[in-house]
Design a protein around this motif. Structure first.
Motif, short mmCIF file in Angstrom:
data_model
loop_
_atom_site.label_atom_id
_atom_site.label_comp_id
_atom_site.label_asym_id
_atom_site.label_seq_id
_atom_site.Cartn_x
_atom_site.Cartn_y
_atom_site.Cartn_z
N LEU A 90 0.83 -1.19 0.00
CA LEU A 90 0.00 0.00 0.00
C LEU A 90 0.87 1.25 0.00
O LEU A 90 1.85 1.33 0.75
N TYR A 91 0.50 2.20 -0.85
CA TYR A 91 1.13 3.51 -0.88
C TYR A 91 0.04 4.56 -0.69
O TYR A 91 -0.98 4.52 -1.37
N ARG A 92 0.27 5.48 0.23
CA ARG A 92 -0.71 6.53 0.50
C ARG A 92 -0.53 7.73 -0.41
O ARG A 92 -1.37 8.62 -0.43
N LYS A 93 0.57 7.77 -1.20
CA LYS A 93 0.85 8.89 -2.11
C LYS A 93 0.92 8.36 -3.54
O LYS A 93 1.34 7.23 -3.76
N VAL A 102 -5.40 10.83 1.10
CA VAL A 102 -6.34 11.21 2.16
C VAL A 102 -5.64 11.23 3.51
O VAL A 102 -4.67 10.51 3.73
N GLU A 103 -6.15 12.05 4.42
CA GLU A 103 -5.70 12.13 5.81
C GLU A 103 -6.92 11.91 6.70
O GLU A 103 -8.05 11.94 6.23
N VAL A 135 -12.04 8.71 9.36
CA VAL A 135 -11.87 8.88 10.81
C VAL A 135 -10.64 8.15 11.33
O VAL A 135 -10.12 8.49 12.39
N LYS A 136 -10.16 7.14 10.57
CA LYS A 136 -8.99 6.42 11.02
C LYS A 136 -8.30 5.76 9.83
O LYS A 136 -8.96 5.20 8.96
N ILE A 137 -6.96 5.86 9.82
CA ILE A 137 -6.16 5.17 8.81
C ILE A 137 -5.52 3.98 9.51
O ILE A 137 -4.80 4.13 10.49
N LEU A 138 -5.80 2.77 9.03
CA LEU A 138 -5.43 1.55 9.72
C LEU A 138 -4.12 0.94 9.22
O LEU A 138 -3.64 -0.01 9.83
N PRO A 150 -8.63 -4.45 6.46
CA PRO A 150 -9.15 -3.10 6.66
C PRO A 150 -8.06 -2.05 6.45
O PRO A 150 -6.97 -2.18 6.97
N LEU A 151 -8.38 -1.01 5.66
CA LEU A 151 -7.43 0.05 5.37
C LEU A 151 -7.82 1.38 6.01
O LEU A 151 -6.99 2.08 6.58
#
Length: 157
Positions: A90-93, A102-103, A135-138, A150-151
């Motif tokens: 997984l890459y968040r960027k 997303v944040e 609400v939350k980044i897992l 879950p992500l």
């Protein structure tokens, strides 16, 4: 792999509910076994070069208040989980020099890209199937993910 990474791996395994995880790299091998009855994780760390073995006991996090986990589940049950559709990294960027997709607190719409998962040298954009607020980044950036893991937690209201 340093001690901090091993400790993070132990925490992850204890939270995941897995009973045994084996990790073999070029110069070492780690086996983590957890038991719910004993509430302990046994770790065996073996280095191939000097061939030494270290065994340690790491307690699994336990709440003093037995109703606290149930309250947390009830609190999270109002949120919708975005799960990984594939196995990969997984890459968040979109790229190292760009901002994250997303944040926590970001408002997303159906079809917005929330992350990218690399699988077999292909980068797959993961789109949200719901609208709401993150609400939350897992999952951490650049970490491996499993199918149906879950992500993100999203508040649809």
């Amino acid at each position: 792999m340093d001690l901090r990474e091993i400790q993070n791996l132990i925490k992850f395994v204890s939270k995941s509910g897995a009973t045994e995880v084996k990790l073999e790299m070029d110069d070492f091998k780690i086996t983590i076994k957890t038991t719910s009855e004993a509430a302990e994780a046994a770790i065996t760390y073996v280095q191939q070069a000097p061939v030494s073995q270290v065994s340690a006991q790491a307690p699994v996090a336990q709440s003093e208040n037995p109703t606290a986990p149930l309250e947390a589940v009830d609190e999270d049950s109002k949120y919708i989980t975005i799960k990984s559709p594939i196995i990969g990294t997984l890459y968040r960027k979109p790229s190292p020099d760009k901002a994250v997709f997303v944040e926590v607190g970001s408002t997303i719409s159906k079809g917005d890209v929330v992350c990218v998962i690399e699988a077999m040298k292909l980068f797959n954009e993961i789109e949200s199937e719901i609208s709401g607020k993150i609400v939350k980044i897992l999952v951490d950036d650049m970490s491996p993910v499993e199918f149906d893991q879950p992500l993100f937690l999203v508040d649809p209201s």
